[in-house]
Motif scaffolding. Structure first.
Motif, short mmCIF file in Angstrom:
data_model
loop_
_atom_site.label_atom_id
_atom_site.label_comp_id
_atom_site.label_asym_id
_atom_site.label_seq_id
_atom_site.Cartn_x
_atom_site.Cartn_y
_atom_site.Cartn_z
N LEU A 73 0.82 -1.22 0.00
CA LEU A 73 0.00 0.00 0.00
C LEU A 73 0.85 1.26 0.00
O LEU A 73 0.32 2.37 -0.12
CB LEU A 73 -0.95 -0.01 1.20
N THR A 79 0.43 2.75 -10.05
CA THR A 79 -0.31 3.15 -11.25
C THR A 79 0.41 2.76 -12.53
O THR A 79 -0.14 2.87 -13.61
CB THR A 79 -0.55 4.67 -11.27
N LEU A 81 1.57 -0.30 -12.86
CA LEU A 81 1.43 -1.75 -12.94
C LEU A 81 0.14 -2.13 -13.66
O LEU A 81 -0.65 -1.29 -14.03
CB LEU A 81 1.39 -2.36 -11.53
N GLY A 82 -0.06 -3.42 -13.83
CA GLY A 82 -1.33 -3.93 -14.33
C GLY A 82 -2.35 -3.86 -13.22
O GLY A 82 -2.55 -2.81 -12.62
N PRO B 29 -6.02 -7.23 5.54
CA PRO B 29 -5.03 -6.19 5.89
C PRO B 29 -5.65 -4.79 6.00
O PRO B 29 -5.15 -3.95 6.75
CB PRO B 29 -4.00 -6.26 4.75
N MET B 30 -6.74 -4.55 5.27
CA MET B 30 -7.40 -3.24 5.38
C MET B 30 -7.98 -3.05 6.78
O MET B 30 -7.94 -1.97 7.35
CB MET B 30 -8.52 -3.12 4.34
N LYS B 40 -4.27 5.66 8.11
CA LYS B 40 -4.15 6.19 6.76
C LYS B 40 -2.96 5.59 6.06
O LYS B 40 -1.88 5.49 6.63
CB LYS B 40 -4.00 7.71 6.80
N VAL B 41 -3.18 5.18 4.82
CA VAL B 41 -2.07 4.75 3.96
C VAL B 41 -2.14 5.62 2.70
O VAL B 41 -3.20 6.13 2.36
CB VAL B 41 -2.15 3.25 3.61
N PRO B 42 -0.99 5.82 2.02
CA PRO B 42 -0.98 6.79 0.92
C PRO B 42 -1.45 6.25 -0.43
O PRO B 42 -1.40 6.96 -1.43
CB PRO B 42 0.51 7.16 0.84
N THR B 43 -1.96 5.02 -0.43
CA THR B 43 -2.16 4.27 -1.67
C THR B 43 -2.95 5.00 -2.76
O THR B 43 -2.58 4.96 -3.92
CB THR B 43 -2.90 2.96 -1.34
N LYS B 47 -6.51 10.27 -6.06
CA LYS B 47 -7.73 9.69 -6.63
C LYS B 47 -8.92 10.29 -5.89
O LYS B 47 -8.80 10.75 -4.75
CB LYS B 47 -7.76 8.17 -6.46
N LEU B 71 -7.54 5.46 2.66
CA LEU B 71 -6.60 5.13 1.58
C LEU B 71 -6.04 6.39 0.91
O LEU B 71 -5.41 6.32 -0.13
CB LEU B 71 -7.31 4.27 0.52
N TYR B 301 -9.41 -0.22 -3.36
CA TYR B 301 -8.01 -0.55 -3.70
C TYR B 301 -7.94 -1.41 -4.95
O TYR B 301 -7.14 -1.14 -5.86
CB TYR B 301 -7.33 -1.27 -2.52
N LEU B 302 -8.78 -2.43 -5.02
CA LEU B 302 -8.71 -3.34 -6.17
C LEU B 302 -9.11 -2.63 -7.46
O LEU B 302 -8.60 -2.92 -8.54
CB LEU B 302 -9.60 -4.56 -5.93
N GLY B 305 -6.11 0.66 -7.36
CA GLY B 305 -4.74 0.49 -6.90
C GLY B 305 -3.75 0.13 -7.99
O GLY B 305 -2.55 0.30 -7.82
N GLY B 306 -4.23 -0.36 -9.11
CA GLY B 306 -3.32 -0.76 -10.18
C GLY B 306 -3.29 0.26 -11.30
O GLY B 306 -3.74 1.38 -11.16
N GLY B 307 -2.74 -0.17 -12.44
CA GLY B 307 -2.73 0.69 -13.61
C GLY B 307 -4.06 0.58 -14.33
O GLY B 307 -4.93 -0.19 -13.96
#
Lengths: 182, 313
Positions: A73, A79, A81-82, B29-30, B40-43, B47, B71, B301-302, B305-307
């Motif tokens: 996290l 961003t 990544l996939g 984990p959340m 707080k996490v910076p993920t 956004k 998040l 997150y899901l 959290g990704g690209g």
């Protein structure tokens, strides 16, 4: 992607010796291990941290507390990544405040993982000091981060991959250099 | 690699078991994050998650709001009651307006079944259904599943009874869709006037007798009587409902030894659940609230959290 193994740079015996030396260095640098705790960075930093704690116990007679940090996290490359990578639990059951925390990871490369680990650790409390122990330093740092304890310095090219295999996860202890062939 | 790659979360009917598992395991984990000092996490810095609720809700919206903030996402809220919606703006125009402001996720509750599906097809934003009419309320079912899993250690093979107004309950439907993917034995219990026709086709057993319906079950999910949705003639009197369907502490002796009781809240104590039961350690309603934040963090997150490139429509 396919990988080709170029060289085995450490075997089980040399890993064992390196960890024993790092354990001695940790206790020497901190004049014993009073107030010292080890925190491994998932995944392979975790087993290495537990091994270091056992070595330290055989040297000092005291086993420092061990925790495991998941830094997903806190990564700065999500961003790019996939799909979002799997998040695991952080398991640090002791209070990090006012302790000397030795972060443990298998390989240090760009330093970005350690940066993320520092942030993750700070969110758990305020350690007195943080040190860094790695089995392999392969160079190519992108951030001003330097390990305090190193098992082996390995010059590499950026295209190469350094893989640390540990018994607890991979069923064997070994460090290999690989390259991408396609 | 994560298994969850959807643009939207509209319901549990068309979602794969593996996707549900990805959400539930990410919520673990959340939950750790919301129980520590620094929550707080910076993920998801940079956004934003906007909430748009066409029905009253404080807890669900606050839960999404906090999930986003924990998040590091920004979580503005568009208050429908004071917005241009009251001036006659169409749903389509409202969505377009919001989209042009650039949020990444739209969390939406609407009294019409299917409204979030319509919106999802017409926007590039990720859409999360926070309840649409009598259709689905997927995040509530996911937090129910998480709460069951946390207490029971498994979902597979559990006997679950859902008690109350099944006809008007999107919570019941999402629970049925979700839990049936895990091989649970599902029962619905309530007055026949509040039982949808053909509900058996969803793979559930129908009971109109409370004691029969909860016999031997591991989980009793007590629904809120939604007085705002009752049409005349379907609902018996409050007194009759309470007499026949209010779940009380003494009913637990009919259920499995360590049975737990869920309630989506807000509770009508003394109507669908007795005060004594609501206060007992077998009732997990407070855990459900905490778990709701964790599950919603996992979903955000899901999704974010990704690209962007690998997300399939």
């Amino acid at each position: 992607m396919k990988f080709r193994q170029k060289a085995v740079i450490m075997d089980a015996e040399s890993i064992r010796r390196a960890l024993t030396r790092i354990a001695h260095e940790i206790s020497e640098a901190n004049k014993g291990v009073d107030g010292v705790a080890l925190v491994g960075i998932r995944r392979r930093g975790g087993p290495l941290a537990y091994r270091l704690a056992s070595r330290i116990e055989s040297i000092e007679g005291v086993k420092p507390p061990v925790g495991v940090l998941d830094i997903t996290l806190y990564r700065d490359d999500l961003t790019t990544l996939g799909p979002a990578p799997i998040v695991h639990r952080t398991e640090v059951d002791f209070d990090v405040a006012d302790k000397t925390i030795v972060l443990v990871d298998d390989v240090i490369f760009t330093g970005r993982t350690v940066r993320a680990a520092l942030d993750a650790l700070m969110d758990l409390g305020r350690p007195r000091r943080i040190q860094l122990a790695v089995l392999i330093d392969r160079g190519h740092r992108e951030l001003p981060i330097k390990p305090d304890f190193v098992g082996k310095n390995v010059p590499t090219s950026r295209q190469e991959i350094v893989s640390v295999l540990v018994e607890e996860i991979d069923k064997e202890d070994k460090v290999v250099i690989e390259e991408i062939i396609e | 690699m994560s298994i969850y790659r959807r643009k939207d979360l509209l319901g549990l009917r068309d979602i794969e078991r593996e996707e549900i598992e990805a959400i539930l395991s990410t919520a673990v984990p959340m939950k750790d994050i919301i129980t520590r000092d620094v929550k707080k996490v910076p993920t998801l810095k940079g956004k934003s998650v906007i909430t748009l609720f066409y029905e009253n809700s404080t807890r669900t919206r606050t839960s999404f709001d906090l999930a986003g903030r924990y998040l590091s996402a920004d979580t503005p809220n568009l208050a429908v009651s004071t917005s241009s919606v009251q001036k006659g703006e169409s749903l389509k125009d409202t969505i377009k307006t919001i989209e042009m402001m650039g949020p990444d996720v739209l969390v939406m509750r609407h009294p019409l079944s299917g409204a979030p599906h319509y919106v999802a097809r017409n926007t590039s934003m990720h859409v999360i259904n926070a309840g649409d009419g009598i259709n689905e309320h997927p995040t509530q079912a996911l937090l129910d599943m998480y709460s069951i899993l946390e207490r029971k250690g498994r979902l597979e093979g559990l006997k679950v009874a859902i008690v109350g107004d099944i006809l008007h309950s999107r919570v019941a439907r999402s629970n049925i869709f979700g839990l049936s993917k895990f091989g649970c034995e599902l029962r619905v219990v309530g007055p026949s006037t509040l039982m949808p026709s053909n509900i058996e086709k969803l793979g559930v057993k129908v009971y109109t007798d409370l004691k029969e319906g909860i016999r031997g079950v591991d989980v009793i999910n007590v629904l809120r009587i939604q007085r705002e949705r009752q049409q005349s003639g379907l609902f018996p009197s409050i007194d009759e409902y309470q007499e026949l369907y209010m779940v009380r502490t003494e009913h637990l002796s009919l259920a499995a030894d360590d049975a737990i009781v869920l309630h989506p809240g807000p509770m009508n104590r003394g109507i669908e659940i007795s005060t004594e039961l609501a206060e007992s350690s077998r009732c997990v309603v407070n855990e459900q609230v905490a778990n709701g934040v964790a599950v919603r963090m996992a979903i955000l997150y899901l999704m974010l959290g990704g690209g962007k490139d690998e997300i399939a429509g």
